[in-house]
Design a protein around this motif. Structure first.
Motif, PDB file in Angstrom:
ATOM      1  N   UNK A  53       1.536 -10.931 -10.837  1.00 50.32           N
ATOM      2  CA  UNK A  53       0.964 -10.168 -11.943  1.00 50.32           C
ATOM      3  C   UNK A  53       1.770  -8.882 -12.076  1.00 50.32           C
ATOM      4  N   UNK A  54       1.710  -8.286 -13.276  1.00 48.46           N
ATOM      5  CA  UNK A  54       2.434  -7.027 -13.481  1.00 48.46           C
ATOM      6  C   UNK A  54       1.907  -5.955 -12.528  1.00 48.46           C
ATOM      7  N   UNK A  55       0.592  -5.928 -12.387  1.00 45.22           N
ATOM      8  CA  UNK A  55      -0.040  -4.968 -11.503  1.00 45.22           C
ATOM      9  C   UNK A  55       0.415  -5.198 -10.060  1.00 45.22           C
ATOM     10  N   UNK A  56       0.487  -6.470  -9.702  1.00 46.62           N
ATOM     11  CA  UNK A  56       0.913  -6.819  -8.354  1.00 46.62           C
ATOM     12  C   UNK A  56       2.320  -6.301  -8.070  1.00 46.62           C
ATOM     13  N   UNK A  57       3.208  -6.452  -9.031  1.00 46.42           N
ATOM     14  CA  UNK A  57       4.585  -5.989  -8.865  1.00 46.42           C
ATOM     15  C   UNK A  57       4.588  -4.481  -8.609  1.00 46.42           C
ATOM     16  N   UNK A  58       3.841  -3.785  -9.426  1.00 47.25           N
ATOM     17  CA  UNK A  58       3.819  -2.334  -9.325  1.00 47.25           C
ATOM     18  C   UNK A  58       3.218  -1.887  -7.987  1.00 47.25           C
ATOM     19  N   UNK A  59       2.070  -2.472  -7.662  1.00 45.20           N
ATOM     20  CA  UNK A  59       1.381  -2.057  -6.434  1.00 45.20           C
ATOM     21  C   UNK A  59       2.172  -2.415  -5.198  1.00 45.20           C
ATOM     22  N   UNK A  60       2.751  -3.625  -5.200  1.00 43.81           N
ATOM     23  CA  UNK A  60       3.473  -4.071  -4.012  1.00 43.81           C
ATOM     24  C   UNK A  60       4.682  -3.170  -3.758  1.00 43.81           C
ATOM     25  N   UNK A  61       5.381  -2.806  -4.837  1.00 44.77           N
ATOM     26  CA  UNK A  61       6.556  -1.947  -4.651  1.00 44.77           C
ATOM     27  C   UNK A  61       6.130  -0.558  -4.180  1.00 44.77           C
ATOM     28  N   UNK A  62       5.068  -0.048  -4.784  1.00 44.33           N
ATOM     29  CA  UNK A  62       4.578   1.266  -4.346  1.00 44.33           C
ATOM     30  C   UNK A  62       4.228   1.249  -2.866  1.00 44.33           C
ATOM     31  N   UNK A  63       3.532   0.191  -2.461  1.00 43.12           N
ATOM     32  CA  UNK A  63       3.157   0.071  -1.062  1.00 43.12           C
ATOM     33  C   UNK A  63       4.397   0.007  -0.171  1.00 43.12           C
ATOM     34  N   UNK A  64       5.347  -0.826  -0.613  1.00 42.92           N
ATOM     35  CA  UNK A  64       6.540  -1.073   0.191  1.00 42.92           C
ATOM     36  C   UNK A  64       7.388   0.184   0.335  1.00 42.92           C
ATOM     37  N   UNK A  65       7.472   0.981  -0.723  1.00 47.28           N
ATOM     38  CA  UNK A  65       8.232   2.232  -0.658  1.00 47.28           C
ATOM     39  C   UNK A  65       7.623   3.146   0.405  1.00 47.28           C
ATOM     40  N   UNK A  66       6.312   3.275   0.378  1.00 45.91           N
ATOM     41  CA  UNK A  66       5.637   4.131   1.372  1.00 45.91           C
ATOM     42  C   UNK A  66       5.854   3.584   2.777  1.00 45.91           C
ATOM     43  N   UNK A  67       5.750   2.270   2.906  1.00 44.22           N
ATOM     44  CA  UNK A  67       5.905   1.645   4.225  1.00 44.22           C
ATOM     45  C   UNK A  67       7.316   1.879   4.767  1.00 44.22           C
ATOM     46  N   UNK A  68       8.290   1.689   3.883  1.00 52.74           N
ATOM     47  CA  UNK A  68       9.677   1.848   4.335  1.00 52.74           C
ATOM     48  C   UNK A  68       9.980   3.305   4.682  1.00 52.74           C
ATOM     49  N   UNK A  69       9.432   4.209   3.917  1.00 56.50           N
ATOM     50  CA  UNK A  69       9.668   5.631   4.180  1.00 56.50           C
ATOM     51  C   UNK A  69       9.103   6.015   5.541  1.00 56.50           C
ATOM     52  N   UNK A  70       7.912   5.506   5.814  1.00 53.47           N
ATOM     53  CA  UNK A  70       7.266   5.776   7.092  1.00 53.47           C
ATOM     54  C   UNK A  70       8.092   5.146   8.221  1.00 53.47           C
ATOM     55  N   UNK A  71       8.510   3.901   7.973  1.00 56.36           N
ATOM     56  CA  UNK A  71       9.276   3.164   8.969  1.00 56.36           C
ATOM     57  C   UNK A  71      10.590   3.896   9.273  1.00 56.36           C
ATOM     58  N   UNK A  72      11.209   4.396   8.234  1.00 57.33           N
ATOM     59  CA  UNK A  72      12.457   5.142   8.413  1.00 57.33           C
ATOM     60  C   UNK A  72      12.216   6.401   9.248  1.00 57.33           C
TER      61      UNK A  72
END
Lengths: 494, 485
Positions: free
Chosen positions: A227-246
């Motif tokens: 879903x369009x919403x899914x794309x947006x939410x998943x990327x937002x989540x992933x950006x935060x996750x990667x930033x934290x991971x980094x």
């Protein structure tokens, strides 16, 4: 320290052919009757051979041209090999190093206020066959998993963007624009519920360090975005996750191979799907069962002639030619080709684009929504609506009467109402605008005579009293022109 | 001549004259099978009832003067990797032991339309991988001339069936010599048509770019007869060629004028058996005596044929055989832990050693990091081999070579030496790699009383030339008249 988000999308779109990519089975969405749209070819039975569906290739070319791709003169088919129960041949026929279209772009609008636009590069768009669908027992009782091969062999075009997208919002906008384009050029219905449009996102961060260096974080492919919403939410989540991971590990792209994560929409998280060690080797090689395809300049030209105006161009033209607001133009275009065509017919024949836009975006769309109708089933044909609007424009009826006629046309009991019905309704309901001062004058005089108090109120400065007086006249003569009535009252009472 | 040793054309003539019925022919073949196939092992299954029923149907039609197909009433055996609707098609593999295809291969449809009597399905090396039928999961076919010897392979069952008198005609498939080599071992005619001349639809794929279906017969005329019924474009196989199919039988007796026969210098050919060399040279003399010109040719890349073949064929096989995973059909292991384990156990238990060996070879050659060095390189060499033939056919009409370096070997002789078995494909793989037609015709007998074949090769789609050239030789010799006792 800050970072830039880097996103590339891989979009799988089901092409709307009647039959599958390499056999004659129906592509109808039919989950209630599993394994009924199959044959030896799509079941991968021993000895069966694929035959290319030319219509699928044609729709692929149309798609490639619409996203400004080159269509090479020579393209071939490759086998992508992996084991999974929904893939009966244990390979997918796809295209590896010589896709049927490449090096294109799609323009998106970043901000409706500033009108800032951006071209998103498209690396390639290639054809491939879809797999079937596995379903697993979720009761926890350990029942068998099931495989439905109705979808197996359905033609897909995979559109791979450059990593040009810089935010979840941009990714969503790109996907929405792409969907709109593909529905406009009529290659796919892009129905996300039925899986006709599916998306994977490749995401990582470029971390800008204090010393001026930029370090890329590991790339993660997020699967299962439907879903369009899914794309947006998943990327937002992933950006935060990667930033934290980094921040926690400091691991960069060169330390960790690409990882695949799945989007869990219910929990709102991405979860690791494939380990880092067992990166798949698909052992691609040219499919010896299928001849390569050659495309001539003439064919390329013929297909590009078939392309209609792209939605972005049409949006701009609507704003320009019909003086539509950015908002109205977008609303109409986003409704799809049929609504845009409807609007344009109305606007052309009533001669007033703004008025047509108001009616289409408000009255028509409201009715479509309420009735759950598609524009093709809407009872008021565009030429009928245009004729109605012309009457409003020519001040033969009021806008209010126009809405009454509109409702009557909608409820017309005998099929689709023709233009002549407008006049019938106006006459039946006495909606013809009366601005003839002789007739109005006598009624206005009678009302003035009967309403001494109101007249006195008005004369003492109570403007509200005028409205009540006008209302009495309007009740008397339905088609009375409120402007003329108002002027008459003011003249008589001043 | 007895029914079971007659040629198809002789039997057709006798049926047409009313001298004999298809039912009698079919019964004679079935009797011969039940009498002797216990020691030959040519068949994996015999469709006795269906065959007799079809024979009687054809007899009724013939009696009633109704139009008949070109093979009306003739028993034909099918290699068991050719799908026939409702009849188990095993590929001589435990994997497909109980597999019943829901459809007919294109050539089965053609045979049925030609009123052929489909008598049974013949033994082969598992999935057509091998040169002796010793890789069959079920039985080893023996050579009708001497059952201690191999019938060859992979179409050993079909070759033996025609040789032993079980069927006047049979079909096989040839990926690297699998028709021509067993034909040579069993003393019958075997033809591999041009790649694409015959539809592969319904032939269980081994190596898709090399596989081709072709006939076994007792003489060249019969091979021409059956080729004419199975050749032609089939829209279900996009690699099948859209070229007219000549009436092969009508021109067969016309000798080729000013024939130029290309030959390769055999003196230094390593591992070439003296009797094979002698038979080949004698065959060249026959052509010379008919006025043909002998032209020495060079095929500079021929020495890479076997290596190239054993990269390309296993690579394609590794992909084609991946579908046998125990999920949708075929063998599934009775015990497994999880999905991956089910795949591994099913394949591990159902495939034989040679199949596994080739799947591993091919998987390796296609793997990331090795693809360029193996598969891609092999494709380039294949192009060079094809060029060699194009070059050679500029100056000659046909090329004559041995079929195999030796006459039939004994059963078990090479079974533990796969490399030696592979090297025996030296003369046959080139036709598959270059896509050209090739025929094996009887051209001699060894001191051990085993047949020796002669291979003729022609340019693509020149089956008519190939058959006429073969017939020129056949008319001058009587090797094709010899039958095993």
């Amino acid at each position: 320290m800050d970072y830039t988000v880097i996103i590339g999308l891989e979009v799988h779109v089901q092409l709307q052919t009647r039959t599958k990519l390499f056999c004659g089975c129906s592509t109808k969405f039919n989950p209630d009757h599993p394994n009924t749209q199959t044959c030896p070819v799509c079941l991968g039975l021993p000895g069966a051979l694929p035959v290319l569906n030319r219509e699928a290739f044609h729709l692929g070319m149309k798609t490639g041209l619409a996203i400004n791709c080159e269509i090479p003169a020579f393209t071939k088919w490759d086998r992508k090999q992996y084991y999974y129960p929904d893939l009966p041949k244990a390979y997918q026929i796809s295209q590896y190093d010589l896709p049927m279209s490449q090096n294109g772009w799609l323009e998106i609008e970043l901000d409706p206020e500033t009108r800032e636009k951006k071209k998103i590069g498209i690396i390639r768009a290639h054809l491939e066959e879809d797999a079937g669908k596995n379903s697993h027992d979720e009761s926890g009782r350990g029942q068998d998993s099931k495989v439905d091969l109705n979808r197996c062999g359905t033609p897909l075009i995979e559109i791979v963007s450059e990593p040009d997208l810089r935010s979840a919002q941009e990714a969503r906008t790109y996907l929405e624009e792409l969907k709109l384009l593909l529905t406009y050029i009529d290659v796919s219905d892009c129905n996300m519920q039925e899986g006709s449009l599916r998306c994977d996102a490749n995401v990582n961060l470029h971390v800008h360090q204090a010393n001026g260096e930029t370090v890329p974080t590991p790339i993660v492919e997020i699967k299962n975005l439907n879903s369009f919403r899914g794309v947006e939410q998943a990327i937002e989540y992933e950006v935060q996750r990667q930033w934290k991971h980094w921040q926690e590990t400091g691991l960069s792209l060169k330390d960790v191979p690409k990882e695949t994560r799945g989007w869990d929409a219910d929990r709102g998280v991405t979860l690791e799907q494939r380990g880092k060690e067992d990166a798949a080797d698909y052992r691609y090689f040219p499919d010896p069962d299928l001849a390569p395809v050659t495309v001539t300049d003439a064919e390329r030209e013929r297909v590009s002639q078939e392309l209609c105006e792209r939605p972005a161009d049409r949006r701009a033209r609507f704003e320009e030619s019909y003086q539509l607001s950015v908002y109205d133009a977008a609303v109409i275009i986003d409704q799809g080709l049929a609504v845009a065509d409807y609007f344009e017919t109305v606007a052309e024949s009533c001669g007033n684009g703004k008025q047509a836009a108001n009616w289409v975006t408000q009255d028509v769309l409201r009715e479509l929504n309420e009735r759950g109708l598609d524009i093709s089933k809407f009872p008021i044909q565009p030429d009928v609506l245009a004729a109605l609007l012309q009457k409003v424009n020519a001040e033969e009826i009021t806008i209010k009467s126009g809405r009454t006629v509109f409702q009557e046309l909608l409820n017309y009991p005998e099929g689709v109402p023709g233009i002549e019905q407008i006049q019938n309704i106006i006459e039946d309901k006495g909606l013809a605008l009366v601005s003839d001062t002789g007739e109005l004058d006598s009624i206005v005089q009678a009302v003035v005579d009967k309403n001494e108090k109101a007249v006195a109120d008005f004369q003492s400065g109570k403007q509200a009293a005028l409205g009540a007086l006008i209302g009495q006249v309007m009740r008397e003569i339905k088609g009375a022109d409120p402007k003329a009535v108002r002027e008459l009252f003011i003249a008589k009472m001043s | 001549m007895s029914i079971t040793s007659a040629t198809a054309s002789e039997l057709l003539a006798k049926m047409n004259s009313g001298e004999i019925s298809s039912e009698e022919i079919t019964s004679a073949c079935l009797d011969e099978i039940s009498r002797r196939d216990g020691s030959i092992n040519a068949f994996l299954s015999v469709q006795q009832e269906a065959a007799l029923e079809k024979a009687r149907e054809v007899d009724r039609k013939r009696k009633a003067g109704k139009p008949l197909g070109k093979l009306a009433g003739l028993p034909v055996a099918l290699k068991d990797n050719i799908c026939s609707e409702g009849v188990t098609t095993t590929c001589a593999s435990k994997m497909l032991e109980h597999f019943v295809p829901p459809y007919d291969a294109h050539i089965v449809e053609q045979l049925k339309a030609a009123d052929a009597v489909l008598i049974g399905k013949t033994n082969l090396d598992e999935f057509a991988m091998g040169s002796s039928t010793e890789n069959s999961a079920f039985k080893t076919t023996t050579n009708p001339w001497n059952t201690a010897y191999a019938a060859g392979g992979s179409s050993g069952g079909s070759a033996a069936a025609v040789s032993a008198g079980f069927a006047p005609l049979a079909l096989g498939s040839d990926t690297g010599g699998s028709i021509r080599q067993p034909a040579s071992f069993c003393g019958v005619v075997g033809l591999k048509p041009t790649y694409g001349r015959v539809s592969r639809y319904g032939l269980v794929a081994f190596a898709s770019s090399l596989d081709q279906i072709g006939p076994f017969a007792r003489d060249v005329t019969d091979a021409a007869l059956i080729l004419g019924t199975i050749a032609g474009k089939d829209r279900r196989d996009t690699t099948s060629l859209d070229a007219a199919v000549p009436e092969y039988t009508s021109t067969l007796e016309q000798p080729l004028k000013n024939l130029k026969v290309g030959y390769i210098e055999l003196l230094h050919e390593e591992g070439l058996h003296a009797e094979v060399k002698e038979a080949t040279l004698r065959a060249l003399d026959v052509y010379k005596s008919l006025g043909a010109e002998m032209v020495p040719i060079t095929l500079p890349h021929a020495k890479y044929c076997v290596a190239t073949y054993y990269i390309i064929a296993p690579s394609e096989a590794s992909s084609n055989l991946a579908r046998y995973d125990g999920v949708h059909y075929g063998y599934r292991a009775p015990h497994f832990e999880n999905m991956i384990d089910m795949y591994a156990a099913s394949r591990g238990e159902a495939f034989g050693d040679e199949v596994k060996r080739r799947i591993m070879l091919g998987t390796y050659a296609l793997s990331s990091g090795y693809y360029d060095a193996y598969y891609l390189k092999a494709l380039k060499v294949r192009r060079l081999i094809r060029n060699d033939f194009e070059q050679a056919f500029q100056s000659v009409d046909i090329i004559a070579t041995p079929v195999t370096p030796t006459p039939a070997f004994t059963i078990g002789e090479l079974v533990d030496d796969p490399l030696a078995m592979y090297l025996a494909d030296i003369f046959t793989t080139s036709a598959n790699l270059s896509g050209i037609p090739g025929i094996s015709i009887p051209a001699g007998m060894s001191k051990n009383n085993l047949p020796i074949g002669l291979q003729l090769l022609a340019p693509p789609l020149e089956e008519e030339r190939l058959l006429r050239a073969a017939r020129m030789f056949e008319r001058e010799t009587d090797w094709h008249l010899k039958r095993p006792v």
